[in-house]
Design an enzyme around this catalytic site. Structure first.
Site, short mmCIF file in Angstrom:
data_model
loop_
_atom_site.label_atom_id
_atom_site.label_comp_id
_atom_site.label_asym_id
_atom_site.label_seq_id
_atom_site.Cartn_x
_atom_site.Cartn_y
_atom_site.Cartn_z
N ASP A 70 0.81 -1.22 0.00
CA ASP A 70 0.00 0.00 0.00
C ASP A 70 0.85 1.28 0.00
OD1 ASP A 70 -2.67 -0.82 -0.18
OD2 ASP A 70 -2.88 -1.10 1.98
N HIS A 169 -11.65 7.13 4.87
CA HIS A 169 -10.71 8.24 5.00
C HIS A 169 -11.45 9.50 4.54
CE1 HIS A 169 -6.55 6.06 4.59
NE2 HIS A 169 -6.70 6.47 5.83
N CYS A 269 -5.28 9.55 -3.04
CA CYS A 269 -4.52 8.63 -2.17
C CYS A 269 -3.09 8.45 -2.66
CB CYS A 269 -5.17 7.24 -2.13
SG CYS A 269 -6.85 7.23 -1.53
#
Ligand code: ARG
Length: 276
Positions: A70, A169, A269
């Site tokens: 990630d 988020h 992101c």
């Protein structure tokens, strides 16, 4: 006629998806048996980087580390405002080490990094508006980290509660269109249903002219967009939202990061902004 929007060149920090994979499940988008096309992921990510460069932005990158699938989600590893770097403390043990590598990048680049004591996932949950930090909690970043951020930056931090696990988020439910403090263009886009009733009221009071997104736009990662004040780098499937933004004088720049949606991430992101 909508007013003409003004771009400000940005400095972004990213991390190439060389080791990107979906190996664990820490949000509802992640299914470890789903197939991830790693070549397509690389291509999609490269197209984001070229779109940034074509539009005049500077892109720096952190070296990816094997075993940290990630790590491509650069937004989560810090939040930088006025040259101050607040590092991250990840909720998931699987992601904790990422912060160490980003911290060393910042140190090498000449920044001091302040490590938070409470769980804090960087720009994933702490969103700079030009006036204050909007701060998400409910799934990842702890409320204590909001207090730490306020103390560290000396800017007001406004806590908002997230209630839908698909929008775990803050940067999956809201983004800033224009962060010029001195301008009435200072504005945001959000998906109201991702927030608790009280947080929705707070957002409506702070941003009466906000652009609102539909659930379909949100599920297409349309709220995980990056705006430079004029261009909005946005998932192509967020069509309704792109039309609304065009109606407000912004220029949507579609970039498809569908392979990353399988990990619960999109354009924002993958993008950390360094505000020196
Ligand atoms: N798989 C990652 C996680 O669940 C995705 C992070 C997405 N990043 C973001 N800024 N929303 O932590």
């Amino acid at each position: 006629m909508p007013e003409s929007r003004v771009q400000r060149p940005r400095r972004f920090l990213v991390c190439e998806p060389r080791h990107f994979a979906v190996q664990y499940a820490i949000n509802p988008w992640m299914h470890p048996d789903a197939h991830v096309d790693v070549d397509l992921a690389q291509e999609q990510w490269q197209s984001l980087i070229s779109a940034y460069r074509t539009h005049g932005h500077t892109v720096d990158s952190v070296e990816p580390v094997p075993g940290l699938p990630d790590m491509v989600f650069a937004a989560n590893s810090a939040v930088v405002v006025g040259g101050r770097v607040l590092g991250s403390l990840f909720h998931a043990p699987e992601r904790r080490l990422e912060a160490v590598h980003y911290d060393s990048w910042f140190k090498t680049a000449g920044y001091d990094v302040h490590r938070p004591e409470a769980v804090c996932e960087g720009e994933g949950d702490l969103v700079w508006t030009g006036r204050y930090l909007l701060a998400g909690t409910g799934f990842r970043t702890a409320r204590d980290a909001h207090r730490e951020a306020q103390e560290f930056f000396g800017h007001p931090v406004i806590s908002l509660t997230l209630v839908d696990p698909y929008f775990y988020h803050l940067d999956t439910a809201l983004f800033v269109l224009d962060d010029r403090d001195d301008s009435n263009a200072n504005n945001i886009v959000y998906y109201p249903e991702a927030f608790s009733a009280g947080s929705r009221e707070v957002l409506a009071r702070l941003y009466p002219d906000a652009v609102l997104a539909t659930r379909d736009d949100a599920m297409a990662f349309g709220l995980n967009s990056v705006s430079d004040g004029r261009h909005v780098f946005i998932a192509p499937a967020a069509e309704v939202l792109a039309d609304r933004l065009a109606g407000h004088g912004y220029v949507p720049v579609p970039v498809d990061l569908s392979e990353f949606h399988k990990a619960g991430g999109g354009i924002k992101c993958c993008t950390q902004e360094i505000r020196s």
